[in-house]
Design a protein around this motif. Structure first.
Motif, PDB file in Angstrom:
ATOM      1  N   LEU A 146       6.237   1.528   1.824  1.00  0.00           N
ATOM      2  CA  LEU A 146       6.620   2.638   0.947  1.00  0.00           C
ATOM      3  C   LEU A 146       6.033   3.943   1.481  1.00  0.00           C
ATOM      4  O   LEU A 146       4.811   4.069   1.630  1.00  0.00           O
ATOM      5  CB  LEU A 146       6.110   2.384  -0.472  1.00  0.00           C
ATOM      6  N   ARG A 147       6.916   4.897   1.762  1.00  0.00           N
ATOM      7  CA  ARG A 147       6.474   6.212   2.215  1.00  0.00           C
ATOM      8  C   ARG A 147       7.415   7.270   1.644  1.00  0.00           C
ATOM      9  O   ARG A 147       8.625   7.061   1.565  1.00  0.00           O
ATOM     10  CB  ARG A 147       6.493   6.307   3.740  1.00  0.00           C
ATOM     11  N   MET A 148       6.839   8.423   1.275  1.00  0.00           N
ATOM     12  CA  MET A 148       7.675   9.519   0.804  1.00  0.00           C
ATOM     13  C   MET A 148       6.997  10.855   1.060  1.00  0.00           C
ATOM     14  O   MET A 148       5.837  11.051   0.698  1.00  0.00           O
ATOM     15  CB  MET A 148       7.989   9.391  -0.685  1.00  0.00           C
ATOM     16  N   GLY A 169      11.857   9.608   3.052  1.00  0.00           N
ATOM     17  CA  GLY A 169      11.304   8.664   2.084  1.00  0.00           C
ATOM     18  C   GLY A 169      11.995   7.325   2.208  1.00  0.00           C
ATOM     19  O   GLY A 169      13.170   7.263   2.575  1.00  0.00           O
ATOM     20  N   ALA A 170      11.258   6.258   1.899  1.00  0.00           N
ATOM     21  CA  ALA A 170      11.861   4.927   1.975  1.00  0.00           C
ATOM     22  C   ALA A 170      11.001   3.910   1.251  1.00  0.00           C
ATOM     23  O   ALA A 170       9.766   4.006   1.247  1.00  0.00           O
ATOM     24  CB  ALA A 170      12.062   4.487   3.425  1.00  0.00           C
ATOM     25  N   VAL A 171      11.655   2.939   0.650  1.00  0.00           N
ATOM     26  CA  VAL A 171      11.010   1.693   0.258  1.00  0.00           C
ATOM     27  C   VAL A 171      11.667   0.620   1.108  1.00  0.00           C
ATOM     28  O   VAL A 171      12.869   0.381   1.020  1.00  0.00           O
ATOM     29  CB  VAL A 171      11.130   1.416  -1.254  1.00  0.00           C
ATOM     30  N   LEU A 172      10.886   0.015   1.983  1.00  0.00           N
ATOM     31  CA  LEU A 172      11.403  -0.907   2.992  1.00  0.00           C
ATOM     32  C   LEU A 172      10.586  -2.190   2.953  1.00  0.00           C
ATOM     33  O   LEU A 172       9.651  -2.375   3.733  1.00  0.00           O
ATOM     34  CB  LEU A 172      11.344  -0.263   4.378  1.00  0.00           C
ATOM     35  N   CYS A 173      10.952  -3.080   2.042  1.00  0.00           N
ATOM     36  CA  CYS A 173      10.232  -4.348   1.905  1.00  0.00           C
ATOM     37  C   CYS A 173      10.688  -5.376   2.931  1.00  0.00           C
ATOM     38  O   CYS A 173       9.906  -6.268   3.280  1.00  0.00           O
ATOM     39  CB  CYS A 173      10.431  -4.912   0.493  1.00  0.00           C
ATOM     40  N   LEU A 189       5.083  -7.722  -2.142  1.00  0.00           N
ATOM     41  CA  LEU A 189       4.896  -6.878  -0.964  1.00  0.00           C
ATOM     42  C   LEU A 189       4.453  -5.473  -1.350  1.00  0.00           C
ATOM     43  O   LEU A 189       3.568  -4.885  -0.709  1.00  0.00           O
ATOM     44  CB  LEU A 189       6.192  -6.818  -0.155  1.00  0.00           C
ATOM     45  N   LEU A 190       5.036  -4.916  -2.396  1.00  0.00           N
ATOM     46  CA  LEU A 190       4.646  -3.577  -2.836  1.00  0.00           C
ATOM     47  C   LEU A 190       3.199  -3.554  -3.294  1.00  0.00           C
ATOM     48  O   LEU A 190       2.486  -2.562  -3.088  1.00  0.00           O
ATOM     49  CB  LEU A 190       5.571  -3.108  -3.963  1.00  0.00           C
ATOM     50  N   GLY A 191       2.743  -4.647  -3.892  1.00  0.00           N
ATOM     51  CA  GLY A 191       1.362  -4.713  -4.334  1.00  0.00           C
ATOM     52  C   GLY A 191       0.374  -4.926  -3.202  1.00  0.00           C
ATOM     53  O   GLY A 191      -0.771  -4.466  -3.284  1.00  0.00           O
ATOM     54  N   GLU A 192       0.807  -5.595  -2.126  1.00  0.00           N
ATOM     55  CA  GLU A 192      -0.122  -5.979  -1.060  1.00  0.00           C
ATOM     56  C   GLU A 192      -0.045  -5.099   0.192  1.00  0.00           C
ATOM     57  O   GLU A 192      -1.028  -5.014   0.941  1.00  0.00           O
ATOM     58  CB  GLU A 192       0.146  -7.434  -0.660  1.00  0.00           C
ATOM     59  N   LYS A 193       1.097  -4.482   0.441  1.00  0.00           N
ATOM     60  CA  LYS A 193       1.304  -3.815   1.730  1.00  0.00           C
ATOM     61  C   LYS A 193       1.165  -2.297   1.677  1.00  0.00           C
ATOM     62  O   LYS A 193       1.171  -1.638   2.720  1.00  0.00           O
ATOM     63  CB  LYS A 193       2.695  -4.170   2.283  1.00  0.00           C
ATOM     64  N   LEU A 247      10.319   5.611  -5.828  1.00  0.00           N
ATOM     65  CA  LEU A 247      10.656   4.610  -4.816  1.00  0.00           C
ATOM     66  C   LEU A 247       9.969   3.281  -5.104  1.00  0.00           C
ATOM     67  O   LEU A 247      10.533   2.211  -4.841  1.00  0.00           O
ATOM     68  CB  LEU A 247      10.294   5.118  -3.423  1.00  0.00           C
ATOM     69  N   ALA A 248       8.748   3.337  -5.644  1.00  0.00           N
ATOM     70  CA  ALA A 248       8.068   2.096  -6.008  1.00  0.00           C
ATOM     71  C   ALA A 248       8.827   1.378  -7.118  1.00  0.00           C
ATOM     72  O   ALA A 248       8.931   0.143  -7.117  1.00  0.00           O
ATOM     73  CB  ALA A 248       6.640   2.391  -6.451  1.00  0.00           C
TER      74      ALA A 248
END
Length: 251
Positions: free
Chosen positions: A54-56, A126-130, A45-49, A99-100
C-alpha cells in the motif's frame, strides 16, 4: 492455496498487444468463487506487509477517495460508514485511508495513475497491490508508465505511445479491459519480485497453475485520474483445459 475453478474468458486465446477491448461498466467488479478466501488473505497482507502492498502520494488523496466512492456505489450501494463483505466480515470505511479500505472490500487490486502538470505520461501516485505478479510496488511507485514497464521487453517506444494514448483517451463510463496469462509453478498470489532479483524462474509452459489478470482501465469523472484495476485468477491446468482446452484459440 486459493484457486478458482473457472475463468470467465478464454485465457488461451492469442492477444495482439496491447489487447484492449471495451467493457460494460456493470462488468467492472465481478466477485467469483474465490472471493471470500481472497478477501481474507488481502486483509492479512494489509495487516502484515505495510507499505509493501500500500502506497499513496498525498496529492492522490482526492482521487483515492473518489475511487472508493465509485467502488462503494458499484458493489455496496449506499454504504458510507461500513460494509459487510461477502464473507460476513464488517469493514469500517476509512475515508482518510481509502486505499486500505479498498484493499479489504474488493478482490481487485487498484492503481491510481495521474497525469500531473508538466508530465508527459501518467504516473503511479497510489496503489493497493496485495497480489503482485513478479514486480514490487516500491520500485514502481511515482514512476511514469514507461518507467513502470521498463523491464518488459515488448514495451518499446511504439508501445509506450499507444498505451499513453489509451490512458489519455479513456472516457468516463466507458472502461477498457485486457487480460494476461502465464503458467506458474506456485499458486501463491502474493508473488513480488525485485528487478534486482535473479532471473525469474517462477513460470513456464509446463507449470501446473495458470495465473491470469483481468485488467481494467477506467476514468474517474471528477479528478480525471485513471484507475487500473487488477482481478487475479489462479486456476489449475486441469480446470483450464476442461473449460477452454477444446476451444480453438483465435489468431
Amino acid at each position: 492455496m486459493i484457486l478458482q475453478a473457472s475463468i470467465p474468458y478464454n485465457p488461451l486465446q492469442a492477444q495482439p498487444l496491447p489487447g484492449i477491448k471495451p467493457l460494460e461498466l456493470a462488468d467492472w467488479l465481478r466477485p467469483d468463487e474465490a472471493c471470500n478466501e481472497q478477501l481474507a488473505y488481502r486483509s492479512t497482507l494489509l495487516g502484515e506487509k505495510g507499505d509493501t502492498v500500500l502506497r499513496m502520494d498525498p496529492g492522490a488523496q482526492p482521487a483515492a477517495q473518489e475511487l472508493l466512492e465509485a467502488v462503494l456505489d458499484h458493489r455496496y450501494g449506499a454504504a458510507r460508514d461500513h460494509v459487510i463483505r461477502p464473507d460476513g466480515a464488517r469493514v469500517t470505511i476509512d475515508w482518510q485511508n481509502p486505499l486500505a479500505t479498498l484493499g479489504q472490500i474488493c478482490q481487485e487490486d487498484f492503481c491510481i495513475l495521474e497525469r500531473r502538470e508538466g508530465c508527459a505520461e501518467h504516473v503511479l501516485t497510489g496503489a493497493v497491490l496485495c497480489f503482485p505478479a513478479s514486480w514490487t510496488l516500491a520500485e514502481k511507485f511515482m514512476r511514469p508508465l514507461i518507467g513502470i514497464h521498463d523491464t518488459v521487453d515488448s514495451y518499446d517506444d511504439s508501445m509506450a505511445r499507444r498505451v499513453q494514448r489509451l490512458f489519455d483517451g479513456v472516457q468516463v463510463g466507458r472502461p477498457l479491459w485486457r487480460f494476461n496469462a502465464l503458467w506458474y509453478h506456485s499458486p501463491e498470489l502474493y508473488a513480488p519480485r525485485s528487478v534486482h532479483d535473479p532471473r525469474d524462474q517462477s513460470h513456464g509452459e509446463d507449470a501446473p497453475y495458470l495465473r491470469s489478470e483481468k485488467q481494467v482501465i477506467l476514468r474517474l469523472p471528477n479528478s480525471r485520474s485513471v484507475v487500473f484495476s487488477i482481478h487475479t485468477y489462479m486456476v489449475h491446468r486441469d480446470d483450464v483445459m476442461a473449460q477452454w482446452g477444446g476451444q480453438a484459440p483465435s489468431r
